[in-house]
Design a protein around this motif. Structure first.
Motif, PDB file in Angstrom:
ATOM      1  N   THR A 180     -10.881  -3.599  13.904  1.00  0.00           N
ATOM      2  CA  THR A 180     -10.927  -3.602  12.436  1.00  0.00           C
ATOM      3  C   THR A 180     -11.471  -2.300  11.857  1.00  0.00           C
ATOM      4  OG1 THR A 180     -13.103  -4.691  12.401  1.00  0.00           O
ATOM      5  CG2 THR A 180     -11.161  -6.114  12.372  1.00  0.00           C
ATOM      6  N   ASN A 181     -11.288  -1.202  12.561  1.00  0.00           N
ATOM      7  CA  ASN A 181     -11.698   0.108  12.064  1.00  0.00           C
ATOM      8  C   ASN A 181     -10.964   0.398  10.748  1.00  0.00           C
ATOM      9  OD1 ASN A 181     -12.260   2.832  11.650  1.00  0.00           O
ATOM     10  ND2 ASN A 181     -10.883   3.525  13.280  1.00  0.00           N
ATOM     11  N   PRO A 182     -11.698   0.606   9.628  1.00  0.00           N
ATOM     12  CA  PRO A 182     -11.045   0.804   8.332  1.00  0.00           C
ATOM     13  C   PRO A 182     -10.533   2.220   8.099  1.00  0.00           C
ATOM     14  CG  PRO A 182     -13.405   0.875   8.053  1.00  0.00           C
ATOM     15  CD  PRO A 182     -13.170   0.552   9.508  1.00  0.00           C
ATOM     16  N   GLY A 183     -10.790   3.128   9.046  1.00  0.00           N
ATOM     17  CA  GLY A 183     -10.371   4.510   8.863  1.00  0.00           C
ATOM     18  C   GLY A 183     -11.426   5.324   8.132  1.00  0.00           C
ATOM     19  N   PRO A 184     -11.266   6.645   8.071  1.00  0.00           N
ATOM     20  CA  PRO A 184     -12.275   7.504   7.445  1.00  0.00           C
ATOM     21  C   PRO A 184     -12.320   7.400   5.932  1.00  0.00           C
ATOM     22  CG  PRO A 184     -10.387   8.797   8.172  1.00  0.00           C
ATOM     23  CD  PRO A 184     -10.191   7.417   8.714  1.00  0.00           C
ATOM     24  N   SER A 185     -11.246   6.937   5.321  1.00  0.00           N
ATOM     25  CA  SER A 185     -11.184   6.782   3.866  1.00  0.00           C
ATOM     26  C   SER A 185     -10.016   5.880   3.525  1.00  0.00           C
ATOM     27  CB  SER A 185     -11.014   8.146   3.184  1.00  0.00           C
ATOM     28  OG  SER A 185      -9.786   8.733   3.587  1.00  0.00           O
ATOM     29  N   PRO A 186      -9.988   5.318   2.307  1.00  0.00           N
ATOM     30  CA  PRO A 186      -8.832   4.501   1.913  1.00  0.00           C
ATOM     31  C   PRO A 186      -7.542   5.322   1.964  1.00  0.00           C
ATOM     32  CG  PRO A 186     -10.647   4.217   0.365  1.00  0.00           C
ATOM     33  CD  PRO A 186     -11.025   5.360   1.259  1.00  0.00           C
ATOM     34  N   PHE A 187      -6.506   4.702   2.466  1.00  0.00           N
ATOM     35  CA  PHE A 187      -5.189   5.337   2.564  1.00  0.00           C
ATOM     36  C   PHE A 187      -5.232   6.637   3.359  1.00  0.00           C
ATOM     37  CE2 PHE A 187      -4.852   2.911  -1.520  1.00  0.00           C
ATOM     38  CZ  PHE A 187      -3.986   1.926  -1.032  1.00  0.00           C
ATOM     39  N   SER A 188      -6.057   6.658   4.385  1.00  0.00           N
ATOM     40  CA  SER A 188      -6.131   7.831   5.255  1.00  0.00           C
ATOM     41  C   SER A 188      -4.943   7.918   6.201  1.00  0.00           C
ATOM     42  CB  SER A 188      -7.425   7.796   6.077  1.00  0.00           C
ATOM     43  OG  SER A 188      -7.471   6.624   6.886  1.00  0.00           O
ATOM     44  N   GLU A 189      -4.221   6.804   6.377  1.00  0.00           N
ATOM     45  CA  GLU A 189      -3.195   6.731   7.407  1.00  0.00           C
ATOM     46  C   GLU A 189      -1.790   6.963   6.851  1.00  0.00           C
ATOM     47  OE1 GLU A 189      -4.523   6.463  10.582  1.00  0.00           O
ATOM     48  OE2 GLU A 189      -6.186   6.794   9.190  1.00  0.00           O
ATOM     49  N   PRO A 190      -0.912   7.588   7.615  1.00  0.00           N
ATOM     50  CA  PRO A 190       0.461   7.793   7.146  1.00  0.00           C
ATOM     51  C   PRO A 190       1.159   6.494   6.766  1.00  0.00           C
ATOM     52  CG  PRO A 190       0.049   9.074   9.136  1.00  0.00           C
ATOM     53  CD  PRO A 190      -1.145   8.199   8.943  1.00  0.00           C
ATOM     54  N   GLU A 191       0.880   5.420   7.530  1.00  0.00           N
ATOM     55  CA  GLU A 191       1.536   4.145   7.242  1.00  0.00           C
ATOM     56  C   GLU A 191       1.096   3.567   5.900  1.00  0.00           C
ATOM     57  OE1 GLU A 191       0.939   4.430  11.767  1.00  0.00           O
ATOM     58  OE2 GLU A 191      -0.268   4.789   9.959  1.00  0.00           O
ATOM     59  N   THR A 192      -0.215   3.540   5.647  1.00  0.00           N
ATOM     60  CA  THR A 192      -0.684   2.949   4.398  1.00  0.00           C
ATOM     61  C   THR A 192      -0.353   3.828   3.194  1.00  0.00           C
ATOM     62  OG1 THR A 192      -2.903   3.813   4.902  1.00  0.00           O
ATOM     63  CG2 THR A 192      -2.486   1.477   5.358  1.00  0.00           C
ATOM     64  N   LYS A 193      -0.335   5.128   3.388  1.00  0.00           N
ATOM     65  CA  LYS A 193       0.104   6.008   2.297  1.00  0.00           C
ATOM     66  C   LYS A 193       1.538   5.682   1.901  1.00  0.00           C
ATOM     67  CE  LYS A 193      -2.852   9.984   3.421  1.00  0.00           C
ATOM     68  NZ  LYS A 193      -2.881  11.327   4.051  1.00  0.00           N
ATOM     69  N   ALA A 194       2.389   5.519   2.897  1.00  0.00           N
ATOM     70  CA  ALA A 194       3.797   5.217   2.625  1.00  0.00           C
ATOM     71  C   ALA A 194       3.949   3.838   1.981  1.00  0.00           C
ATOM     72  CB  ALA A 194       4.604   5.288   3.918  1.00  0.00           C
ATOM     73  N   LEU A 195       3.207   2.855   2.473  1.00  0.00           N
ATOM     74  CA  LEU A 195       3.295   1.505   1.921  1.00  0.00           C
ATOM     75  C   LEU A 195       2.782   1.462   0.486  1.00  0.00           C
ATOM     76  CD1 LEU A 195       2.050  -0.473   5.050  1.00  0.00           C
ATOM     77  CD2 LEU A 195       4.412  -0.305   4.215  1.00  0.00           C
ATOM     78  N   LYS A 196       1.705   2.169   0.215  1.00  0.00           N
ATOM     79  CA  LYS A 196       1.172   2.250  -1.147  1.00  0.00           C
ATOM     80  C   LYS A 196       2.216   2.817  -2.101  1.00  0.00           C
ATOM     81  CE  LYS A 196      -2.527   4.607  -3.791  1.00  0.00           C
ATOM     82  NZ  LYS A 196      -1.712   5.556  -4.584  1.00  0.00           N
ATOM     83  N   ALA A 197       2.838   3.917  -1.706  1.00  0.00           N
ATOM     84  CA  ALA A 197       3.851   4.536  -2.566  1.00  0.00           C
ATOM     85  C   ALA A 197       5.027   3.583  -2.813  1.00  0.00           C
ATOM     86  CB  ALA A 197       4.343   5.837  -1.935  1.00  0.00           C
ATOM     87  N   LEU A 198       5.432   2.872  -1.781  1.00  0.00           N
ATOM     88  CA  LEU A 198       6.545   1.935  -1.920  1.00  0.00           C
ATOM     89  C   LEU A 198       6.240   0.831  -2.918  1.00  0.00           C
ATOM     90  CD1 LEU A 198       7.756   1.343   1.753  1.00  0.00           C
ATOM     91  CD2 LEU A 198       9.134   2.267  -0.110  1.00  0.00           C
ATOM     92  N   VAL A 199       5.116   0.152  -2.693  1.00  0.00           N
ATOM     93  CA  VAL A 199       4.820  -1.025  -3.510  1.00  0.00           C
ATOM     94  C   VAL A 199       4.491  -0.626  -4.940  1.00  0.00           C
ATOM     95  CG1 VAL A 199       2.346  -1.230  -2.989  1.00  0.00           C
ATOM     96  CG2 VAL A 199       3.704  -3.294  -3.408  1.00  0.00           C
ATOM     97  N   GLU A 200       3.872   0.538  -5.130  1.00  0.00           N
ATOM     98  CA  GLU A 200       3.580   0.996  -6.493  1.00  0.00           C
ATOM     99  C   GLU A 200       4.863   1.375  -7.230  1.00  0.00           C
ATOM    100  OE1 GLU A 200       0.675   4.085  -6.295  1.00  0.00           O
ATOM    101  OE2 GLU A 200      -1.002   2.671  -6.025  1.00  0.00           O
ATOM    102  N   ASP A 201       5.819   1.917  -6.514  1.00  0.00           N
ATOM    103  CA  ASP A 201       7.090   2.265  -7.135  1.00  0.00           C
ATOM    104  C   ASP A 201       7.930   1.028  -7.431  1.00  0.00           C
ATOM    105  OD1 ASP A 201       9.157   4.295  -7.914  1.00  0.00           O
ATOM    106  OD2 ASP A 201      10.244   3.334  -6.277  1.00  0.00           O
ATOM    107  N   TYR A 202       7.880   0.046  -6.536  1.00  0.00           N
ATOM    108  CA  TYR A 202       8.712  -1.157  -6.680  1.00  0.00           C
ATOM    109  C   TYR A 202       8.177  -2.112  -7.739  1.00  0.00           C
ATOM    110  CZ  TYR A 202      11.811  -4.933  -5.078  1.00  0.00           C
ATOM    111  OH  TYR A 202      12.770  -5.925  -4.994  1.00  0.00           O
ATOM    112  N   ARG A 203       6.858  -2.187  -7.876  1.00  0.00           N
ATOM    113  CA  ARG A 203       6.200  -3.079  -8.841  1.00  0.00           C
ATOM    114  C   ARG A 203       6.721  -4.517  -8.721  1.00  0.00           C
ATOM    115  NH1 ARG A 203       1.470  -1.259 -11.346  1.00  0.00           N
ATOM    116  NH2 ARG A 203       1.506   0.976 -10.881  1.00  0.00           N
TER     117      ARG A 203
END
Length: 412
Positions: free
Chosen positions: A196-219
């Motif tokens: 359950t390592n949360p990473g060094p910061s929110p959205f630090s990972e390529p996967e979560t960055k991509a998922l964030k952009a997708l869901v924010e664009d799709y609404r």
């Protein structure tokens, strides 16, 4: 005995996780000497998914199948996000000539060892494209709903799982993708750090960055993330048990109740954590809060049959008790009335203190596979067919709600 076995198995997975990290170091060394990850894992004595469970799809086969479908499925488009090193397939389906009122975003495969999650996502796409027994239901649903589907959100780590590392949950950087979202994020792991390592910061990972952009664009109107390891259906909030979802809470609870009788017969209600034991950084909470998505859910779709019957029986006992319906509607599932159930049947979305402390005995990779995934073809088919039908039914119910709300506003 079942409860002790379950506890021992979960403990084993926590014990194996650090070994997966060591294996990762050896894998990098093997790759430096020209070996693929599959070859390196075979040298470690691991048997591959293809060898043991040939009815599952490898990451390559999932991508190939999605490409094939995109060339013939009406209204389907396929794109890749995340960059060349972490390329993630994204499916969007909107039936030609339709007028959707419900935009559904479904996220499969955040945790790589939960192989059945992407398998159910692929089956859903095939259903929406008219290739399964659910095609008639899907065709009707597509008149009022459209879909954006991430079938395999952690593809690089899934390849390692396919190669035999069946306990691996995190991404290639060792980060839990479902603890890396910017919603009550915390810089340290609440549970086993290797898992359950949360990473060094929110959205630090390529996967979560991509998922964030997708869901924010799709609404989306509807957001659903799909996991395995037990059975349950949840709505916000996941990060603690002091807050209950306010927006659309009765409507979300009714959706879960209607789905439960036909598809799950399992715990459902508000996710949460025992006081002082939070679950920060989940996609469920982020989408519900930051994007104000009207309907946000997390499903856990598979429990080993040896555990499922006990889970079902004890859940029925819980909800049959006096005041249980009131508690289910007005409290988190980590509350006093329900928490002993989740101590014995741990969930990623309803975590209690006592479920942290399991026996530290060592188990094999096969224990991990059996905990999170069906091990025979018949059971596999039953899971993907059941849950594809549930996803479609959920979309139809929410579209009906959205239309009803629009009509009510028009009358006013």
């Amino acid at each position: 005995m079942k409860q002790a076995t379950r506890a021992a198995t979960i403990a084993a997975i926590a014990a194996i996780a650090p070994q997966s990290a060591k294996a990762s170091t050896r894998l990098r060394s093997s790759k430096a000497h020209g070996k693929t990850e599959v070859e390196a894992l075979e040298l470690e004595g691991m048997q591959t998914m293809d060898t043991l469970y040939p009815f599952y799809h490898t990451t390559e086969k999932i991508s190939e199948e999605l490409k094939r479908l995109s060339e013939s499925c009406p209204g389907m488009s396929l794109q890749q996000v995340g960059g060349p090193e972490r390329s993630i397939d994204v499916v969007t389906i909107r039936a030609p000539g339709s007028t959707p009122v419900n935009k559904n975003f479904l996220l499969f495969g955040e945790h790589s060892r939960e192989l059945i999650s992407p398998e159910s996502g692929l089956h859903l796409v095939r259903s929406l494209c008219g290739e399964t027994d659910l095609s008639a239901q899907a065709k009707e649903v597509l008149q009022e709903s459209e879909f954006q589907i991430v079938v395999n959100a952690n593809p690089v780590s899934r390849k390692r799982v396919e190669a035999g590392d069946f306990c691996l949950r995190v991404n290639p950087d060792g980060v839990d993708l479902n603890r890396n979202w910017a919603e009550e994020w915390q810089p340290s792991a609440v549970l086993e750090p290797a898992d359950t390592n949360p990473g060094p910061s929110p959205f630090s990972e390529p996967e979560t960055k991509a998922l964030k952009a997708l869901v924010e664009d799709y609404r989306p109107t509807t957001f659903l993330t799909i996991h395995s390891g037990t059975k349950g259906m949840y709505m916000p909030w996941a990060y603690d048990m002091e807050h209950l979802a306010a927006r659309n809470r009765p409507q979300m609870m009714q959706i879960l109740k209607d789905l439960d009788s036909e598809h799950c017969e399992c715990p459902f209600g508000a996710a949460g954590r025992e006081v002082g034991y939070s679950c920060p950084g989940t996609c469920l909470d982020y989408v519900y809060d930051k994007l104000q998505t009207p309907y946000a859910f997390a499903f856990e779709i598979y429990a080993n049959p040896a555990e499922e019957e006990d889970l079902k029986q004890r859940w029925q006992e819980k909800i049959s008790a006096k005041d249980a319906e009131f508690l289910q509607m007005n409290a988190h599932l980590a509350s006093e009335h329900f928490k002993d159930l989740f101590a014995d049947h741990p969930s990623s979305f309803v975590q209690v203190r006592s479920s942290k402390h399991h026996l530290a005995s060592r188990h094999s990779n096969s224990d991990c596979f059996d905990l999170f995934n069906p091990g025979d073809a018949s059971e596999y088919r039953g899971v993907v067919e059941n849950w594809s039908a549930a996803y479609l039914q959920m979309a139809a119910m929410i579209a009906k709600n959205v239309k009803g709300n629009a009509t009510a506003r028009a009358v006013v």
